[in-house]
Design a protein around this motif. Structure first.
Motif, PDB file in Angstrom:
ATOM      1  N   UNK A 137       7.025  -1.120 -12.541  1.00 30.12           N
ATOM      2  CA  UNK A 137       7.270  -1.273 -11.108  1.00 30.12           C
ATOM      3  C   UNK A 137       7.586   0.054 -10.438  1.00 30.12           C
ATOM      4  N   UNK A 138       8.403   0.871 -11.090  1.00 30.38           N
ATOM      5  CA  UNK A 138       8.747   2.185 -10.538  1.00 30.38           C
ATOM      6  C   UNK A 138       7.535   3.094 -10.442  1.00 30.38           C
ATOM      7  N   UNK A 139       6.618   2.931 -11.381  1.00 33.24           N
ATOM      8  CA  UNK A 139       5.388   3.721 -11.365  1.00 33.24           C
ATOM      9  C   UNK A 139       4.335   3.148 -10.405  1.00 33.24           C
ATOM     10  N   UNK A 140       4.706   2.037  -9.734  1.00 32.08           N
ATOM     11  CA  UNK A 140       3.828   1.367  -8.782  1.00 32.08           C
ATOM     12  C   UNK A 140       2.513   0.936  -9.436  1.00 32.08           C
ATOM     13  N   UNK A 141       2.661   0.431 -10.649  1.00 26.62           N
ATOM     14  CA  UNK A 141       1.518  -0.060 -11.423  1.00 26.62           C
ATOM     15  C   UNK A 141       1.693  -1.562 -11.562  1.00 26.62           C
ATOM     16  N   UNK A 142       0.628  -2.309 -11.270  1.00 30.41           N
ATOM     17  CA  UNK A 142       0.763  -3.765 -11.290  1.00 30.41           C
ATOM     18  C   UNK A 142      -0.508  -4.432 -11.778  1.00 30.41           C
ATOM     19  N   UNK A 143      -0.347  -5.229 -12.810  1.00 31.15           N
ATOM     20  CA  UNK A 143      -1.366  -6.183 -13.264  1.00 31.15           C
ATOM     21  C   UNK A 143      -0.619  -7.472 -13.547  1.00 31.15           C
ATOM     22  N   UNK A 144      -0.913  -8.540 -12.807  1.00 30.90           N
ATOM     23  CA  UNK A 144      -0.131  -9.777 -12.925  1.00 30.90           C
ATOM     24  C   UNK A 144      -0.019 -10.297 -14.358  1.00 30.90           C
ATOM     25  N   UNK A 145      -1.096 -10.216 -15.121  1.00 33.79           N
ATOM     26  CA  UNK A 145      -1.053 -10.757 -16.486  1.00 33.79           C
ATOM     27  C   UNK A 145      -0.065  -9.994 -17.366  1.00 33.79           C
ATOM     28  N   UNK A 146       0.102  -8.709 -17.145  1.00 34.51           N
ATOM     29  CA  UNK A 146       1.062  -7.917 -17.917  1.00 34.51           C
ATOM     30  C   UNK A 146       2.482  -8.338 -17.552  1.00 34.51           C
ATOM     31  N   UNK A 147       2.755  -8.460 -16.265  1.00 31.48           N
ATOM     32  CA  UNK A 147       4.087  -8.899 -15.830  1.00 31.48           C
ATOM     33  C   UNK A 147       4.407 -10.289 -16.383  1.00 31.48           C
ATOM     34  N   UNK A 148       3.425 -11.184 -16.367  1.00 25.27           N
ATOM     35  CA  UNK A 148       3.635 -12.542 -16.881  1.00 25.27           C
ATOM     36  C   UNK A 148       3.979 -12.532 -18.366  1.00 25.27           C
TER      37      UNK A 148
END
Length: 165
Positions: free
Chosen positions: A56-67
Motif C-alpha cells: 500500500x505504501x508503495x502504491x502497488x495494488x492487485x486485488x487478488x494479492x490483497x485478498x
C-alpha cells in the motif's frame, strides 16, 4: 533471490522499500508480491500484514494479492501470541483501507475482529482499526454486517477507555 526467499525476507524487503519510499519498478514489486503470495500458507501473520502495508505504501495494488494476504492473516492470526493479535489485525485492516480494498477476505477479517477481546489492544490498534472501518465503509463498499459489528465492538471499547480517564 525471491524464488528461494522465506516469507519474512520477502516482507522485510517490501517493508524496507516502502520505508525508504524507493519504488524499484513494477516488475520488481510484482516479483516480490507474487513470491509472497506463493508462500502465504507458511507465512506468519506479521509477514503478511507487513507485506500488505508495504504494498500500500508503495502504491502497488492487485486485488487478488490483497485478498490472498488478508486470508492468510486471518488463517494464521489464531496461532499468534495473544499480545500481538491486535497489531496483526489492525495493520492488515488498515493496509487494506489505504488501498480501498474490500472483498470477502476483508469482510471475514472484520467478522473475526468483532469477536476478539480488544481490551488487550493498544489505543493505536483500536484507532487504526476504526480508521480502517471508516475508510472501508465510506469508499470501498464495506458497508456489511461484519463491518458494523466490528465498529460497534471497537466503539464500545473506545468508549470504555474514555470513561476511565
Amino acid at each position: 533471490r525471491s524464488s528461494t526467499a522465506a516469507p519474512q525476507n520477502l516482507s522485510n524487503t517490501l517493508w524496507a522499500l516502502a520505508t525508504l519510499d524507493y519504488h524499484p519498478g513494477a516488475a520488481t514489486i510484482n516479483t516480490l508480491a507474487t513470491a509472497m503470495v506463493e508462500r502465504s500458507s507458511t507465512a506468519a501473520p506479521q509477514d503478511q500484514s507487513n507485506a500488505l502495508q508495504a504494498l500500500g505504501s508503495l502504491r502497488w495494488y492487485r486485488p487478488e494479492v490483497y485478498s490472498i494476504l488478508a486470508k492468510g492473516v486471518l488463517r494464521s492470526i489464531s496461532y499468534s501470541m495473544p499480545d500481538t493479535v491486535g497489531q496483526h489485525f489492525s495493520n492488515a485492516l488498515f493496509s487494506c483501507a489505504l488501498s480501498c480494498h474490500f472483498d470477502s477476505s476483508v469482510d471475514a477479517l472484520a467478522a473475526w475482529g468483532s469477536q476478539q477481546g480488544v481490551q488487550q489492544w493498544t489505543e493505536q490498534q483500536v484507532s487504526n482499526a476504526l480508521f480502517a472501518w471508516g475508510i472501508l465503509t465510506a469508499t470501498a463498499g464495506g458497508d456489511t454486517a461484519s463491518m458494523h459489528a466490528l465498529a460497534q465492538h471497537l466503539f464500545k471499547e473506545a468508549s470504555r477507555r474514555g470513561a476511565h480517564r
